[in-house]
Write a protein that holds these residues in place. Structure first.
Motif, PDB file in Angstrom:
ATOM      1  N   LEU A 129       0.812  -1.217   0.000  1.00  0.00           N
ATOM      2  CA  LEU A 129       0.000   0.000   0.000  1.00  0.00           C
ATOM      3  C   LEU A 129       0.842   1.262   0.000  1.00  0.00           C
ATOM      4  O   LEU A 129       0.452   2.270  -0.565  1.00  0.00           O
ATOM      5  CB  LEU A 129      -0.921   0.010   1.220  1.00  0.00           C
ATOM      6  CG  LEU A 129      -2.039  -1.015   1.207  1.00  0.00           C
ATOM      7  CD1 LEU A 129      -2.741  -1.014   2.526  1.00  0.00           C
ATOM      8  CD2 LEU A 129      -3.007  -0.718   0.101  1.00  0.00           C
ATOM      9  N   SER A 130       2.022   1.222   0.656  1.00  0.00           N
ATOM     10  CA  SER A 130       2.709   2.489   0.893  1.00  0.00           C
ATOM     11  C   SER A 130       3.739   2.821  -0.170  1.00  0.00           C
ATOM     12  O   SER A 130       4.115   3.980  -0.299  1.00  0.00           O
ATOM     13  CB  SER A 130       3.381   2.465   2.263  1.00  0.00           C
ATOM     14  OG  SER A 130       4.446   1.549   2.236  1.00  0.00           O
ATOM     15  N   MET A 142      -8.421  13.184   2.533  1.00  0.00           N
ATOM     16  CA  MET A 142      -7.780  12.484   3.658  1.00  0.00           C
ATOM     17  C   MET A 142      -6.331  12.172   3.318  1.00  0.00           C
ATOM     18  O   MET A 142      -6.007  11.861   2.191  1.00  0.00           O
ATOM     19  CB  MET A 142      -8.566  11.205   3.937  1.00  0.00           C
ATOM     20  CG  MET A 142      -8.159  10.538   5.202  1.00  0.00           C
ATOM     21  SD  MET A 142      -9.228  10.732   6.619  1.00  0.00           S
ATOM     22  CE  MET A 142     -10.819  10.166   6.102  1.00  0.00           C
ATOM     23  N   ASP A 143      -5.500  12.260   4.302  1.00  0.00           N
ATOM     24  CA  ASP A 143      -4.081  12.003   4.081  1.00  0.00           C
ATOM     25  C   ASP A 143      -3.876  10.539   3.683  1.00  0.00           C
ATOM     26  O   ASP A 143      -4.493   9.637   4.241  1.00  0.00           O
ATOM     27  CB  ASP A 143      -3.319  12.312   5.363  1.00  0.00           C
ATOM     28  CG  ASP A 143      -1.839  12.260   5.134  1.00  0.00           C
ATOM     29  OD1 ASP A 143      -1.110  12.226   6.131  1.00  0.00           O
ATOM     30  OD2 ASP A 143      -1.412  12.240   3.966  1.00  0.00           O
ATOM     31  N   LYS A 144      -2.990  10.315   2.712  1.00  0.00           N
ATOM     32  CA  LYS A 144      -2.833   8.947   2.205  1.00  0.00           C
ATOM     33  C   LYS A 144      -2.170   8.047   3.239  1.00  0.00           C
ATOM     34  O   LYS A 144      -2.531   6.889   3.399  1.00  0.00           O
ATOM     35  CB  LYS A 144      -2.008   8.978   0.917  1.00  0.00           C
ATOM     36  CG  LYS A 144      -2.211   7.710   0.125  1.00  0.00           C
ATOM     37  CD  LYS A 144      -1.158   7.512  -0.924  1.00  0.00           C
ATOM     38  CE  LYS A 144      -1.124   6.038  -1.277  1.00  0.00           C
ATOM     39  NZ  LYS A 144       0.086   5.656  -1.971  1.00  0.00           N
ATOM     40  N   LYS A 145      -1.182   8.613   3.950  1.00  0.00           N
ATOM     41  CA  LYS A 145      -0.468   7.799   4.931  1.00  0.00           C
ATOM     42  C   LYS A 145      -1.404   7.325   6.029  1.00  0.00           C
ATOM     43  O   LYS A 145      -1.315   6.191   6.506  1.00  0.00           O
ATOM     44  CB  LYS A 145       0.689   8.595   5.528  1.00  0.00           C
ATOM     45  CG  LYS A 145       1.940   8.508   4.707  1.00  0.00           C
ATOM     46  CD  LYS A 145       3.084   9.221   5.378  1.00  0.00           C
ATOM     47  CE  LYS A 145       4.313   9.138   4.493  1.00  0.00           C
ATOM     48  NZ  LYS A 145       5.341  10.076   4.910  1.00  0.00           N
ATOM     49  N   PHE A 146      -2.340   8.215   6.412  1.00  0.00           N
ATOM     50  CA  PHE A 146      -3.314   7.857   7.443  1.00  0.00           C
ATOM     51  C   PHE A 146      -4.193   6.707   6.969  1.00  0.00           C
ATOM     52  O   PHE A 146      -4.474   5.764   7.706  1.00  0.00           O
ATOM     53  CB  PHE A 146      -4.156   9.102   7.780  1.00  0.00           C
ATOM     54  CG  PHE A 146      -5.244   8.822   8.761  1.00  0.00           C
ATOM     55  CD1 PHE A 146      -4.929   8.535  10.083  1.00  0.00           C
ATOM     56  CD2 PHE A 146      -6.569   8.821   8.365  1.00  0.00           C
ATOM     57  CE1 PHE A 146      -5.929   8.275  10.988  1.00  0.00           C
ATOM     58  CE2 PHE A 146      -7.565   8.557   9.274  1.00  0.00           C
ATOM     59  CZ  PHE A 146      -7.253   8.277  10.583  1.00  0.00           C
ATOM     60  N   LEU A 170      -5.812   0.989   7.079  1.00  0.00           N
ATOM     61  CA  LEU A 170      -6.069  -0.301   6.426  1.00  0.00           C
ATOM     62  C   LEU A 170      -5.242  -1.404   7.054  1.00  0.00           C
ATOM     63  O   LEU A 170      -5.742  -2.502   7.320  1.00  0.00           O
ATOM     64  CB  LEU A 170      -5.739  -0.190   4.938  1.00  0.00           C
ATOM     65  CG  LEU A 170      -6.910   0.171   4.046  1.00  0.00           C
ATOM     66  CD1 LEU A 170      -6.428   0.473   2.659  1.00  0.00           C
ATOM     67  CD2 LEU A 170      -7.888  -0.975   4.010  1.00  0.00           C
ATOM     68  N   VAL A 171      -3.946  -1.100   7.315  1.00  0.00           N
ATOM     69  CA  VAL A 171      -3.082  -2.116   7.909  1.00  0.00           C
ATOM     70  C   VAL A 171      -3.584  -2.484   9.295  1.00  0.00           C
ATOM     71  O   VAL A 171      -3.643  -3.676   9.667  1.00  0.00           O
ATOM     72  CB  VAL A 171      -1.627  -1.611   7.945  1.00  0.00           C
ATOM     73  CG1 VAL A 171      -0.762  -2.570   8.724  1.00  0.00           C
ATOM     74  CG2 VAL A 171      -1.090  -1.475   6.544  1.00  0.00           C
ATOM     75  N   ALA A 172      -4.018  -1.454  10.061  1.00  0.00           N
ATOM     76  CA  ALA A 172      -4.530  -1.728  11.406  1.00  0.00           C
ATOM     77  C   ALA A 172      -5.800  -2.566  11.331  1.00  0.00           C
ATOM     78  O   ALA A 172      -6.009  -3.484  12.133  1.00  0.00           O
ATOM     79  CB  ALA A 172      -4.799  -0.413  12.129  1.00  0.00           C
TER      80      ALA A 172
END
Lengths: 119, 120, 234, 80
Positions: free
Chosen positions: A25-26, C1-5, C10-12
């Motif tokens: 994703l990142s 929305m910030d992409k990193k957030f 999603l990972v969480a």
């Protein structure tokens, strides 16, 4: 002695799967994304084999006379993971073929440069 | 008789482990990449062969498969480390300052690049 | 929305989904009902001592057919995308010359690797192994061949003939099982089950394993060959 | 004892995966992902799954790495 072998290996599988998903994703580089995908696949495979593990079990193979010698682990998840690994290779190769063609088109590996279908 | 074979096999297992430990210590002590890969390959090939011999003495039924393993280890281990070292040389991994002689540089002119015809 | 957030969210979420699985997992003291049935009746049903192979080939043979089809589709898409026409090919390519050690070693090792692959493939119903493993090992032999000689050309006609023939034979065995016996698709009782532990036993399983291994091995070799040949494109 | 071995191998796998995702150099990242494949094959062996370990050893560490490198070589060629 080896009370928690299944749990330890399953935890490793979880960490690998979550790391792979994070990388997928990142990252911006497409090859890095595919690397993340293949690590994600490996993690999921480890989780699936760990689910079928039985404490103190041996591989599900009988001796030469066809008698069960000891406690076996579950053969079903192993059979599923076996095919999943081979298919994972096929899917990875297909994605890399797409990347090669995309690079010939635009000379860039950055995913943000491909906005043709974004609207 | 069986006990004697088991004891000899155990001695070989311990010898193999000591050789592998020496390989690990050598990895730590050597100054640059080329020395390290030389230590690791030689010691690990010998150590693996000793371990295989020990297992073969303890479990005589596995001997044919262990012979096949012997052959595979003897073939693949030196070849792969040769190729890794060569790749490291051509990608210019730095050598240690004490290296005086570079025979590969003398023997290779521009001959290591070759042109192949791709059309059938 | 910030992409990193969003990525972190999603990972969480994935971690939260997976965590109960980990928490409820007790390391397994006994098998599931299905696994218990397979381990108890596997030998009397299929005659194979390797239970994983009996699940892959016989109990779940239809799934295996589907998975081989997916692999075939992936290989076809790759060869469709990366095929190089004659006009696009560069005439001369400069490659690093292969050392004599590698070329000699590959001539010795490739037959041995293919032999090991064939052994694993034929003994799939007795010891660890089977069609998928044998095919993967044969494909890694092909990889060594390509590393030793980057300009090696696979004979595509032979590969396609082997691949299609083994695919058709795989399905044909399944259909014969439906028509002749009452065992259903990919029935194992096509031949006599024999005594477990011998090479010729377990009914049709060695035959199916051989076709499966040939198909997987040629398909993976074909994918490798296409990737190598695409290096010659302009 | 096997648990300790599994934990050590797991640390190696996780470090390899982190390296593969976060390294700037693509070649190093690809080789790190090959290490993850090799280590996971030993983990399969510890979980009493020799069939899966065989497949993963030849596919995860050899064939996948090779295909990534073929792609990388092609991209470098196209770049001129």
């Amino acid at each position: 002695m080896d009370q928690y072998l299944g749990q330890v290996v399953m935890a490793i599988g979880f960490i690998l799967a979550i790391l792979g998903l994070y990388g997928l994703l990142s990252q911006k580089n497409m090859i890095k994304m595919i690397l993340g995908f293949s690590i994600f696949t490996t993690g999921v495979n480890i989780i699936m084999v760990a689910i079928g593990y039985v404490k103190g079990g041996t591989a599900p193979i009988l001796d030469a006379e066809g008698n069960a010698v000891a406690k076996f682990v579950d053969p079903v998840p192993q059979a599923l993971v076996l095919t999943s690994i081979v298919i994972g290779l096929g899917v990875t190769a297909m994605m890399l073929a797409y990347v090669m063609k995309l690079y010939q088109d635009k000379k860039s590996l950055n995913i943000n440069d491909y906005k043709d279908l974004k609207w | 008789m069986g006990d004697l074979l088991e004891i000899i096999g155990g001695v070989f297992l311990v010898l193999g482990s000591i050789t592998m430990l020496l390989a690990a210590i050598g990895m730590y002590r050597m100054p640059d990449f080329y020395n390290r890969i030389q230590v690791a390959t030689k010691a690990s090939t010998l150590g693996l062969l000793q371990v295989a011999l020990g297992v073969g003495l303890i479990m005589p039924g596995w001997a044919p498969k262990l012979v096949v393993l012997f052959v595979f280890i003897l073939f693949t281990n030196p070849i792969s480390s040769h190729l890794v070292a060569r790749a490291a040389y051509f990608t210019k991994v730095p050598m240690s300052k004490d290296t005086k002689i570079d025979k590969l540089k003398e023997s290779i002119s521009k001959a290591h690049l070759k042109t192949v015809k791709t059309k059938a | 929305m910030d992409k990193k957030f969003m990525v972190a969210l999603l990972v969480a979420a994935m971690a939260v989904i997976l965590f109960p699985l980990f928490q409820s997992f007790e390391g397994g003291t006994q098998l599931s009902e299905l696994g218990q049935y397979y381990t108890q009746n596997g030998v009397s049903d299929t005659g194979a001592t390797n239970l994983v192979a009996s699940v892959v080939v016989t109990y779940r043979g239809l799934d295996t057919l589907g998975e081989v089809t997916i692999l075939f589709l992936a290989a076809s898409i790759i060869s469709f995308f990366l095929s190089v026409s004659k006009d696009d090919r560069i005439e001369n390519r400069t490659v690093m010359s292969v050392t004599e050690i590698l070329s000699t070693a590959s001539q010795t090792l490739v037959p041995i690797i293919v032999l090991v692959g064939a052994y694993i493939l034929v003994n799939g119903h007795l010891t660890p192994g089977g069609g998928f493993q044998g095919g993967a090992i044969i494909a890694s032999g092909t990889l060594l061949m390509f590393l030793a000689n980057p300009n090696h050309k696979l004979n595509h006609t032979i590969i396609h003939v082997i691949e299609s023939t083994s695919g058709i034979a795989f399905v044909a065995i399944g259909v014969i099982g439906v028509l002749m016996m009452d065992g259903g698709f990919l029935s194992n009782k096509l031949f006599d089950l024999g005594t477990p532990g011998e090479v010729i036993s377990a009914g049709a399983m060695p035959l199916i394993n051989i076709f499966l291994g040939l198909k997987v091995g040629t398909e993976l070799s074909n994918v490798l060959g296409i990737f190598v040949e695409s290096q010659n494109e302009k | 004892m096997l648990t300790v071995l599994a934990a050590i191998l797991g640390i190696a796998a996780v470090v390899g995966a982190y390296y593969a995702i976060h390294n700037e150099k693509l070649t190093a990242a690809i080789i790190a992902s090959g290490i993850v494949g090799m280590v996971s094959s030993i983990l399969f062996l510890l979980l009493a799954a020799p069939d899966v370990a065989m497949t993963e050893a030849s596919i995860g560490s050899a064939l996948t790495t090779a295909i990534f490198f073929f792609t990388l070589n092609k991209i470098r060629q196209t770049n001129g």
